[in-house]
Design a protein around this motif. Structure first.
Motif: not given
Length: 74
Positions: A17-21, A40-41, A47-51
């Motif tokens: 959430q801190a990054d808008g997602g 969201g973001a 980088m979503s796969t890494m996240t």
């Protein structure tokens, strides 16, 4: 196990959430596969796969041994 997964996702959620997602739990299979939706973001981030793998999956597997994999659904 679904409640346990949701509890761990609540620990990860503030960083997203801190990054808008955010992350939404879709399903937990009997085989230990957790399906999530990044919103969201995070939904469009390159980088979503890494996240997903290094953040969410790693945390879930450390805290809930029955989790075998985390997959993203659209």
């Amino acid at each position: 196990m679904k409640a346990q997964v949701e509890e761990v996702l609540n620990q990860v959620r503030p960083a997203l959430q801190a990054d808008g997602g955010d992350v939404e739990l879709v399903d937990v299979s009997a085989e230990g596969v957790v399906s999530v939706r990044l919103t969201g973001a995070c939904g469009s981030c390159p980088m979503s796969t890494m996240t997903l793998k290094m953040g969410i999956e790693k945390t879930l597997m450390q805290q809930i041994p029955a989790v075998k994999e985390v997959v993203q659904v659209r």
